[in-house]
Design a protein around this motif. Structure first.
Motif, PDB file in Angstrom:
ATOM      1  N   HIS A 229       0.680  -1.733   0.287  1.00  0.00           N
ATOM      2  CA  HIS A 229       0.095  -0.095   0.454  1.00  0.00           C
ATOM      3  C   HIS A 229       0.793   1.457   0.119  1.00  0.00           C
ATOM      4  O   HIS A 229       0.077   2.649   0.060  1.00  0.00           O
ATOM      5  CB  HIS A 229      -0.615   0.150   0.877  1.00  0.00           C
ATOM      6  N   CYS A 306      -9.745  -5.129  -0.262  1.00  0.00           N
ATOM      7  CA  CYS A 306      -8.799  -5.175  -1.482  1.00  0.00           C
ATOM      8  C   CYS A 306      -8.990  -5.453  -2.200  1.00  0.00           C
ATOM      9  O   CYS A 306      -9.312  -4.954  -3.968  1.00  0.00           O
ATOM     10  CB  CYS A 306      -7.415  -6.056  -1.396  1.00  0.00           C
ATOM     11  N   ARG A 312      -6.236  -1.321  -6.346  1.00  0.00           N
ATOM     12  CA  ARG A 312      -5.624  -2.725  -6.473  1.00  0.00           C
ATOM     13  C   ARG A 312      -5.152  -3.292  -7.505  1.00  0.00           C
ATOM     14  O   ARG A 312      -3.965  -3.978  -7.574  1.00  0.00           O
ATOM     15  CB  ARG A 312      -6.655  -4.131  -6.604  1.00  0.00           C
ATOM     16  N   GLY A 317      -2.283  -5.002  -1.636  1.00  0.00           N
ATOM     17  CA  GLY A 317      -2.088  -5.690  -0.364  1.00  0.00           C
ATOM     18  C   GLY A 317      -0.737  -7.176  -0.209  1.00  0.00           C
ATOM     19  O   GLY A 317      -0.753  -7.915  -1.403  1.00  0.00           O
ATOM     20  N   GLU A 332      -8.573  -9.298   1.986  1.00  0.00           N
ATOM     21  CA  GLU A 332      -8.224  -8.175   2.172  1.00  0.00           C
ATOM     22  C   GLU A 332      -7.212  -8.170   3.052  1.00  0.00           C
ATOM     23  O   GLU A 332      -6.226  -8.573   4.062  1.00  0.00           O
ATOM     24  CB  GLU A 332      -8.971  -6.577   2.630  1.00  0.00           C
ATOM     25  N   GLU A 333      -5.661  -6.815   2.725  1.00  0.00           N
ATOM     26  CA  GLU A 333      -4.555  -6.912   3.827  1.00  0.00           C
ATOM     27  C   GLU A 333      -4.967  -6.373   4.933  1.00  0.00           C
ATOM     28  O   GLU A 333      -5.604  -5.023   5.196  1.00  0.00           O
ATOM     29  CB  GLU A 333      -4.149  -5.484   2.646  1.00  0.00           C
ATOM     30  N   CYS A 336      -3.554  -1.933   6.484  1.00  0.00           N
ATOM     31  CA  CYS A 336      -4.063  -0.909   5.659  1.00  0.00           C
ATOM     32  C   CYS A 336      -5.114   0.015   5.696  1.00  0.00           C
ATOM     33  O   CYS A 336      -6.383  -0.196   6.320  1.00  0.00           O
ATOM     34  CB  CYS A 336      -4.596  -1.764   4.143  1.00  0.00           C
TER      35      CYS A 336
END
Length: 348
Positions: A229, A306, A312, A317, A332-333, A336
């Protein structure tokens, strides 16, 4: 369906041995002295190189463990060089004697990376868990510089050393490094025991903002790794955008892959999901046909924030952090703070 990323193998990190003379607290491989059974033979390593050059020309990072503990390491490096590959090495610095540096240069290694996680013995040795690791690494770096071997400094950032980033950067410049690659801790291997030392999502964001500003005035290249990110943040701030965005934030399975000491392929060393083995499936087939690799290349399959994020394509991520936290590399990451404006594919 989203357009898939073009499959172009640009870099391979190859764990030629898992044996190591250190015992780093954050080691993704939980490496110990060894020996480890089942490591690829010299001839098997040559075969892997032959297969890689049959369809690609990536940079090969010879890593470990400690690659200099492998007796045939210079043969492997020279073979790769003779096949036209760019060969680099990631030693921990403690074995960089004048003799080994000369052998590294002769074998065709073009650059080495040495990890320094603190600007002094107290901070570095605390993470490496071996007294004297800092002093021997610095001595090794000086041998490399004296011989004209190009080197970069790698640093893994945690709560233990985040306040020392400026001092680390200054030390990298003082030593004569060509670049400083800053890694954000991914809690795998022994690093799982360091989750309390991992920066929180807001702390990551503040650290990345600081690094974005430092890039402007750094005397050497700064590259932020395992924090995809960072690309999103650069786009938001437009900080040296043209020079800094040379690709996607997370390249695992897209243009980068990892080979373990047993010959297993994975998206990266932190996301050790087996995607084939060079001994049975072969490198090329695994790289092109692995379901995991192909899922990673198809951004429409990403989930949570993400999946719906407008950044993206340049971020993606950290898939390893998603896997560690959720058991699903497409989630998802988790570190972040950004909330996407889009809601596309945000379920999951």
């Amino acid at each position: 369906m989203d357009e898939k990323q073009k499959v172009e193998l640009r870099m391979v990190a190859w764990e030629v041995t898992r044996s190591c003379n250190l015992s780093c607290a954050h080691c993704r491989a939980s490496s110990q002295k060894g020996p480890y059974l089942g490591e690829l033979s010299t001839e098997e390593c040559f075969k892997v190189i032959d297969e890689i050059v049959s369809f690609a020309s990536p940079v090969i990072i010879l890593t470990g463990g400690e690659p200099l503990l492998r007796k045939d390491i210079f043969e492997i490096a020279e073979y790769g060089k003779n096949r036209g590959l760019t060969m680099v090495m990631a030693p921990n610095g403690t074995l960089l004697t004048a003799e080994n540096v000369a052998k590294i240069i002769k074998s065709g290694i073009q650059r080495i990376s040495v990890s320094l996680d603190g600007p002094n013995a107290a901070s570095h040795d605390n993470l490496r868990q071996v007294t004297g690791a800092f002093n021997t690494a610095i001595a090794g770096i000086k041998e490399a510089k004296k011989a004209g071997l190009r080197f970069q400094i790698n640093s893994t950032i945690t709560k233990r050393n985040v306040a020392l980033i400026t001092a680390l950067m200054d030390l990298a410049v003082e030593l004569g490094a060509r670049a400083h690659h800053i890694f954000l801790l991914v809690p795998t291997g022994r690093g799982k025991d360091m989750q309390s030392d991992e920066l929180s999502a807001p702390e990551y964001e503040e650290t990345l903002k600081f690094l974005a500003q430092r890039i402007k005035k750094s005397a050497i290249e700064i590259k932020v790794t395992c924090a995809p990110h960072f690309n999103r943040l650069l786009l938001q701030q437009d900080v040296q955008l043209g020079a800094s965005l040379r690709g996607r934030g997370c390249m695992g399975g897209i243009s980068f892959c990892f080979i373990s000491h047993l010959g297993d392929l994975a998206p990266c060393g932190y996301l050790e999901i087996k995607c084939g083995n060079v001994r049975d499936l072969g490198f090329k087939k695994a790289w092109l046909d692995s379901e995991v690799f192909n899922n990673l290349r198809d951004f429409s399959k990403y989930k949570g924030k993400c999946g719906g994020c407008e950044f993206r394509n340049v971020c993606g991520g950290c898939r390893a952090r998603a896997y560690t936290k959720y058991g699903d590399y497409l989630r998802e990451e988790p570190y972040c703070v950004y909330e996407p404006k889009s809601k596309i594919n945000s379920a999951g």
